[in-house]
Design a protein around this motif. Structure first.
Motif, PDB file in Angstrom:
ATOM      1  N   ASN A 197      -1.971  11.602  -8.161  1.00  0.00           N
ATOM      2  CA  ASN A 197      -2.948  11.830  -7.094  1.00  0.00           C
ATOM      3  C   ASN A 197      -3.077  13.308  -6.750  1.00  0.00           C
ATOM      4  O   ASN A 197      -2.075  14.035  -6.693  1.00  0.00           O
ATOM      5  N   ARG A 198      -4.283  13.714  -6.472  1.00  0.00           N
ATOM      6  CA  ARG A 198      -4.489  15.015  -5.850  1.00  0.00           C
ATOM      7  C   ARG A 198      -4.131  14.905  -4.373  1.00  0.00           C
ATOM      8  O   ARG A 198      -4.071  13.814  -3.816  1.00  0.00           O
ATOM      9  N   TRP A 199      -3.958  16.040  -3.751  1.00  0.00           N
ATOM     10  CA  TRP A 199      -3.485  16.014  -2.358  1.00  0.00           C
ATOM     11  C   TRP A 199      -4.470  15.297  -1.432  1.00  0.00           C
ATOM     12  O   TRP A 199      -4.074  14.577  -0.516  1.00  0.00           O
ATOM     13  N   LEU A 232       0.811  -1.215   0.000  1.00  0.00           N
ATOM     14  CA  LEU A 232       0.000   0.000   0.000  1.00  0.00           C
ATOM     15  C   LEU A 232       0.846   1.268   0.000  1.00  0.00           C
ATOM     16  O   LEU A 232       0.591   2.206  -0.778  1.00  0.00           O
ATOM     17  N   ILE A 233       1.855   1.340   0.865  1.00  0.00           N
ATOM     18  CA  ILE A 233       2.669   2.554   0.953  1.00  0.00           C
ATOM     19  C   ILE A 233       3.390   2.832  -0.373  1.00  0.00           C
ATOM     20  O   ILE A 233       3.353   3.975  -0.866  1.00  0.00           O
ATOM     21  N   PRO A 234       4.039   1.836  -0.998  1.00  0.00           N
ATOM     22  CA  PRO A 234       4.630   2.105  -2.318  1.00  0.00           C
ATOM     23  C   PRO A 234       3.601   2.511  -3.371  1.00  0.00           C
ATOM     24  O   PRO A 234       3.888   3.351  -4.225  1.00  0.00           O
ATOM     25  N   LEU A 235       2.396   1.938  -3.303  1.00  0.00           N
ATOM     26  CA  LEU A 235       1.354   2.311  -4.266  1.00  0.00           C
ATOM     27  C   LEU A 235       1.000   3.787  -4.130  1.00  0.00           C
ATOM     28  O   LEU A 235       0.925   4.514  -5.124  1.00  0.00           O
ATOM     29  N   VAL A 236       0.768   4.227  -2.889  1.00  0.00           N
ATOM     30  CA  VAL A 236       0.419   5.634  -2.663  1.00  0.00           C
ATOM     31  C   VAL A 236       1.567   6.535  -3.115  1.00  0.00           C
ATOM     32  O   VAL A 236       1.356   7.574  -3.761  1.00  0.00           O
ATOM     33  N   TRP A 237       2.799   6.134  -2.808  1.00  0.00           N
ATOM     34  CA  TRP A 237       3.967   6.944  -3.178  1.00  0.00           C
ATOM     35  C   TRP A 237       4.114   7.048  -4.692  1.00  0.00           C
ATOM     36  O   TRP A 237       4.281   8.145  -5.234  1.00  0.00           O
ATOM     37  N   VAL A 238       4.034   5.924  -5.391  1.00  0.00           N
ATOM     38  CA  VAL A 238       4.225   5.933  -6.841  1.00  0.00           C
ATOM     39  C   VAL A 238       3.150   6.758  -7.531  1.00  0.00           C
ATOM     40  O   VAL A 238       3.426   7.493  -8.483  1.00  0.00           O
ATOM     41  N   THR A 239       1.919   6.672  -7.043  1.00  0.00           N
ATOM     42  CA  THR A 239       0.824   7.383  -7.714  1.00  0.00           C
ATOM     43  C   THR A 239       0.816   8.873  -7.413  1.00  0.00           C
ATOM     44  O   THR A 239      -0.022   9.606  -7.956  1.00  0.00           O
ATOM     45  N   THR A 240       1.727   9.347  -6.550  1.00  0.00           N
ATOM     46  CA  THR A 240       1.870  10.794  -6.345  1.00  0.00           C
ATOM     47  C   THR A 240       2.896  11.402  -7.295  1.00  0.00           C
ATOM     48  O   THR A 240       3.012  12.630  -7.374  1.00  0.00           O
ATOM     49  N   GLN A 241       3.639  10.567  -8.010  1.00  0.00           N
ATOM     50  CA  GLN A 241       4.763  11.032  -8.811  1.00  0.00           C
ATOM     51  C   GLN A 241       4.306  11.541 -10.184  1.00  0.00           C
ATOM     52  O   GLN A 241       3.744  10.786 -10.980  1.00  0.00           O
ATOM     53  N   ALA A 242       4.585  12.816 -10.439  1.00  0.00           N
ATOM     54  CA  ALA A 242       4.245  13.386 -11.741  1.00  0.00           C
ATOM     55  C   ALA A 242       5.039  12.712 -12.856  1.00  0.00           C
ATOM     56  O   ALA A 242       4.556  12.590 -13.984  1.00  0.00           O
ATOM     57  N   GLY A 243       6.238  12.254 -12.541  1.00  0.00           N
ATOM     58  CA  GLY A 243       7.054  11.574 -13.539  1.00  0.00           C
ATOM     59  C   GLY A 243       6.514  10.220 -13.939  1.00  0.00           C
ATOM     60  O   GLY A 243       6.924   9.658 -14.962  1.00  0.00           O
ATOM     61  N   VAL A 244       5.585   9.683 -13.147  1.00  0.00           N
ATOM     62  CA  VAL A 244       4.990   8.373 -13.435  1.00  0.00           C
ATOM     63  C   VAL A 244       3.606   8.533 -14.063  1.00  0.00           C
ATOM     64  O   VAL A 244       3.312   7.934 -15.102  1.00  0.00           O
ATOM     65  N   LEU A 245       2.767   9.352 -13.452  1.00  0.00           N
ATOM     66  CA  LEU A 245       1.374   9.470 -13.890  1.00  0.00           C
ATOM     67  C   LEU A 245       1.056  10.803 -14.562  1.00  0.00           C
ATOM     68  O   LEU A 245      -0.060  10.974 -15.079  1.00  0.00           O
ATOM     69  N   GLY A 246       2.008  11.746 -14.559  1.00  0.00           N
ATOM     70  CA  GLY A 246       1.764  13.019 -15.214  1.00  0.00           C
ATOM     71  C   GLY A 246       0.550  13.729 -14.639  1.00  0.00           C
ATOM     72  O   GLY A 246       0.413  13.875 -13.422  1.00  0.00           O
ATOM     73  N   GLU A 247      -0.357  14.144 -15.508  1.00  0.00           N
ATOM     74  CA  GLU A 247      -1.543  14.884 -15.060  1.00  0.00           C
ATOM     75  C   GLU A 247      -2.505  14.026 -14.240  1.00  0.00           C
ATOM     76  O   GLU A 247      -3.404  14.558 -13.573  1.00  0.00           O
ATOM     77  N   TYR A 248      -2.322  12.716 -14.273  1.00  0.00           N
ATOM     78  CA  TYR A 248      -3.222  11.815 -13.548  1.00  0.00           C
ATOM     79  C   TYR A 248      -2.690  11.431 -12.169  1.00  0.00           C
ATOM     80  O   TYR A 248      -3.248  10.555 -11.502  1.00  0.00           O
TER      81      TYR A 248
END
Length: 410
Positions: free
Chosen positions: A380-382, A362-378
């Motif tokens: 996570n919002r704060w 879970l923690i790596p999932l939340v971290w990765v999905t905050t990265q603009a370099g991974v998901l760009g405009e998609y």
């Protein structure tokens, strides 16, 4: 219908599927054992755990699916790229592999118990048959692709839902008891153990890994007219439907036990629950329960094997034939079945192991999905990030509390 043949005009309904497959992980035999035991021993006390777990599961599974849709990669693949140290990567893989094996243990045992209840087969033979049939299910995915695999798993999901929910409509629970169970509280160390078991069965680490891979496999090479934004809209519907089904069925299992089995002798095991259901509600409800348990074991063990293969491939860049993997991971379950260890206790303990694997997924999932370099405009919002971190903290805190209570004996 292949991935590339989906027409732009098709409705969102035709884009559903990956979450329903991943959602089977939330209805595995470990869920049944944990929820049934909780209801039989504590009545409505832990209703709030099922509801809270399912609420957190929606966010977690959506983040996993979004990762696969946007990046075209699974969570294990992305972590494998980012964990540079070989020892750390192997250590991470080992804990994820142990979690996957604990999942498989529960699912094979559940199928074996169901075959024993339905046909009086010895548990060891039930385990062998469950493993063999799961190989056939996996062969469908390998030979005919994700869409056919989805249809097969969704068919099993329908059987599971009917089998586990029928009894609640015959013997409805007390509304006051259900409402009282929504208030968060515990009643001693064993209730915390069961809460951790329920959460381990509800928010399953291998489902987090698998969902990103299922979304990736479904939409890689998709029709260009299917925009990422449209697929994410479909994904939200997909996850919502899957979690409503999984949450409702899990709640039905606990409520059935609380309303009909509380205080009855022997209901701390699946076999005892089956006998109690037969005595209190008749052979039809008991048989439906056993059929649901069998479908649960067959469907969830297939998804678990898929997840385990993705974990190994993504983190270690090693891919072995999925059917060979299925054969190897079958061995621990058969050893336990052959040893005479009480199967329901093994199921509940396996779910506790899963609960300790949650933070590592879970923690790596939340971290990765905050990265603009991974998901760009998609990315996570704060608010989404805060919700994911809050869920992570709550789950870790529960596990720490569980350890303290178990080791101090309080």
């Amino acid at each position: 219908m292949s991935r590339s043949s989906v027409a732009p005009g098709h409705r969102i309904l035709w884009l559903l599927g990956p979450a329903l497959v991943a959602g089977v992980a939330y209805l595995d035999p470990g869920n049944v054992a944990s929820n049934m035991t909780a209801g039989a021993e504590y009545g409505y006390l832990l209703v709030w755990v099922v509801v809270a777990g399912n609420t957190m599961a929606w966010l977690i599974q959506y983040l996993s699916a979004k990762l696969g849709v946007v990046t075209g990669k699974s969570l294990p693949e992305l972590l494998g790229e980012r964990i540079g140290n070989r020892f750390a990567r192997r250590a991470y893989w080992l804990q994820a592999e142990l979690v996957a094996m604990a999942t498989d243990l529960a699912e094979i045992i559940g199928g074996a118990v169901a075959l024993n209840l339905l046909f009086n087969l010895p548990l060891i033979w039930g385990g062998i048959i469950t493993g063999t049939v799961s190989m056939a299910v996996l062969a469908v995915q390998t030979r005919h692709g994700p869409r056919t695999f989805e249809r097969l798993i969704i068919g099993l999901l329908a059987i599971i839902a009917i089998g586990f929910s029928a009894g609640v409509f015959i013997a409805p629970p007390e509304p006051g008891g259900v409402l009282g169970g929504l208030v968060p509280r515990f009643d001693g160390a064993n209730s915390v153990l069961l809460a951790a078991s329920i959460l381990g069965a509800t928010i399953m680490p291998h489902a987090i890994y698998a969902h990103s891979a299922l979304a990736r496999d479904r939409w890689v090479g998709r029709d260009p007219s299917l925009t990422t934004r449209r697929l994410l809209t479909a994904t939200r519907w997909d996850v919502s439907i899957a979690m409503v089904i999984a949450g409702s069925v899990n709640l039905c299992i606990l409520l059935l036990a609380a309303a009909s089995l509380q205080g009855m002798a022997g209901t701390d095991s699946l076999e005892g629950a089956y006998v109690a259901l037969e005595q209190s509600m008749g052979a039809v409800v008991a048989t439906l329960f056993a059929v649901g348990l069998l479908a649960s074991g067959l469907a969830s063990t297939s998804v678990g094997a898929y997840a385990g293969a993705e974990i190994m491939h993504g983190l270690l860049h090693v891919r072995i034939p999925i059917l060979l993997r299925r054969l190897v991971t079958l061995i621990p379950a058969l050893v336990i079945l052959g040893s005479g260890f009480e199967p329901t206790q093994a199921l509940v303990l396996s779910q506790v192991v899963l609960s300790f694997g949650i933070p590592f997924a879970l923690i790596p999932l939340v971290w990765v999905t905050t990265q603009a370099g991974v998901l760009g405009e998609y990315r996570n919002r704060w608010l989404t990030t805060v919700a994911g971190l809050t869920a992570s903290v709550l789950l870790v805190a529960l596990n720490v509390t569980l350890l303290a209570l178990v080791f101090t004996g309080s």
